[in-house]
Design a protein around this motif. Structure first.
Motif, PDB file in Angstrom:
ATOM      1  N   ARG A   7      27.794   3.768  17.157  1.00 58.90           N
ATOM      2  CA  ARG A   7      26.381   3.394  17.116  1.00 58.90           C
ATOM      3  C   ARG A   7      25.498   4.528  17.626  1.00 58.90           C
ATOM      4  NH1 ARG A   7      25.559  -2.031  15.981  1.00 58.90           N
ATOM      5  NH2 ARG A   7      23.415  -1.944  16.732  1.00 58.90           N
ATOM      6  N   ASN A  51      20.682   0.192  19.523  1.00 60.74           N
ATOM      7  CA  ASN A  51      20.373   0.372  18.106  1.00 60.74           C
ATOM      8  C   ASN A  51      21.157   1.539  17.537  1.00 60.74           C
ATOM      9  OD1 ASN A  51      18.468  -1.708  18.185  1.00 60.74           O
ATOM     10  ND2 ASN A  51      16.836  -0.309  18.808  1.00 60.74           N
ATOM     11  N   LYS A  52      21.469   1.433  16.254  1.00 62.56           N
ATOM     12  CA  LYS A  52      22.192   2.532  15.622  1.00 62.56           C
ATOM     13  C   LYS A  52      21.336   3.788  15.594  1.00 62.56           C
ATOM     14  CE  LYS A  52      25.487   0.237  12.587  1.00 62.56           C
ATOM     15  NZ  LYS A  52      25.968   0.118  11.195  1.00 62.56           N
TER      16      LYS A  52
END
Length: 370
Positions: free
Chosen positions: A114, A337-338
């Motif tokens: 990620r 979050n990616k």
């Protein structure tokens, strides 16, 4: 779709928070631990106690440096320490709350991907890191058996049997990891077996596509692993950081011993005793090796602590080395979050991972999560 992912992430975070509170509540309520722990603070030397707590922080920092070194070796752009430290604390948290610490490495792998790290690089880095860690623990175990065997055997009945079982367990783990890291045939069969199992339980819905991706990443993993092996300086630094990491954790009981105003400095004996406690705890199928860790500490460290304070010492040790990982790790355990994808910039001597046809696949790195 994004709303669903955001909702799932929030539920995951709430679940982790509830689990953390539950574990802490259990620790406080069980056997009146909280009152015993609070009582033990009376008269303690907080200088020595703070050194014990500092040892745990030092071990986290060393672990983060190992991760940073392994990931940075694959890329031209520097991998920031704050990201490596997050990976460390994710591992500490999930290792602490799952039996046999089974969730630590998978969650670290997820965290790395990620962050934008290629799955092949993430896999090879984590395998090599774990191999070094287990090899170092096995070395400590061998040290206890060869150097301190007579000291413990004369004072603890049945020491040799436990020592041999612990050493054989650690050695078996090292052998399996060595095969995974150095035997393409063994690694291929193992991963293919995992894909088949995941297909049967309907987690993998497109086995052929998944198998092709696994094959590409596996080839990259093997090549990247070979490139890492050739870097002797990096290998020496990794082993050096790991020795410091483990020695720092093993030194915590000594600083607790000094915090109780005990005379003398049996530093090496207590390092050996703690390494043996870690050996026994490793093959206990409960989160945090509950029961085995406390019991082995009480058995081994009765050689050093007075009977009237050994339970307080055990609780302090357990809180500093185990529950601190849960408390601090909980702040890092949530899914981030990616990272935004971009064109990879690898070192000239690094192996490039396979890239999907679209050119925007999940294997492209970025160190700046949004």
């Amino acid at each position: 779709m994004n709303k669903n992912k955001s909702k799932a992430s929030k539920i995951f975070q709430v679940a982790l928070f509830a689990l953390t509170l539950g574990l802490l509540a259990y620790f406080c309520i069980s056997d009146n631990n909280l009152m015993i722990l609070l009582y033990s603070f009376h008269g303690l030397n907080f200088f020595w106690l703070s050194l014990g707590a500092g040892c745990v922080v030092l071990s986290w920092l060393m672990d983060g440096l190992v991760t940073k070194l392994l990931i940075s070796a694959a890329y031209d752009e520097d991998y920031e320490f704050r990201h490596a430290f997050k990976v460390t604390m994710v591992g500490q948290y999930f290792n602490s709350i799952t039996p046999f610490a089974v969730a630590g490495q998978p969650m670290q792998f997820l965290t790395l991907t990620r962050q934008g790290v290629s799955s092949g690089i993430a896999l090879s880095a984590l395998v090599r890191k774990y191999l070094v860690y287990q090899t170092t623990i096995a070395g400590y175990s061998l040290f206890v058996i060869l150097v301190k065997y007579s000291f413990f055997r004369s004072r603890i009945q049945g020491f040799m049997a436990l020592a041999v079982i612990g050493f054989l367990y650690q050695s078996a783990v090292v052998v399996l990891l060595f095969l995974f890291a150095h035997s393409p045939r063994f690694t291929t069969k193992l991963i293919e077996g995992c894909v088949k199992l995941l297909t049967k339980i309907h987690i993998v819905k497109k086995p052929q596509e998944a198998g092709e991706k696994v094959k590409n990443q596996l080839e990259f993993y093997i090549e990247n692993n070979k490139a890492m092996q050739g870097n002797r300086l990096m290998k020496a630094r990794i082993y050096g950081y790991t020795v410091v990491e483990l020695t720092a954790v093993f030194a915590v009981p000594f600083f607790i011993y000094k915090a109780f105003h005990n005379p003398g400095a049996p530093f090496m004996d207590m390092i050996a005793a703690q390494s043996f406690v870690t050996m026994i705890s490793a093959y206990t199928p409960l989160p945090g090796a509950a029961g085995a860790a406390e019991g082995s500490f009480l058995v081994l460290f009765q050689l050093f602590f007075q009977p009237n304070v050994i339970r307080q010492a055990m609780l302090l040790w357990r809180f500093i080395t185990y529950y601190s990982c849960i408390i601090v790790g909980a702040f890092f355990a949530g899914l981030e979050n990616k990272a935004q994808k971009r064109e990879p910039g690898f070192r000239k001597d690094a192996v490039q991972p396979p890239v999907e046809e679209s050119g925007t696949g999940p294997n492209q790195p970025d160190w700046k999560p949004s």
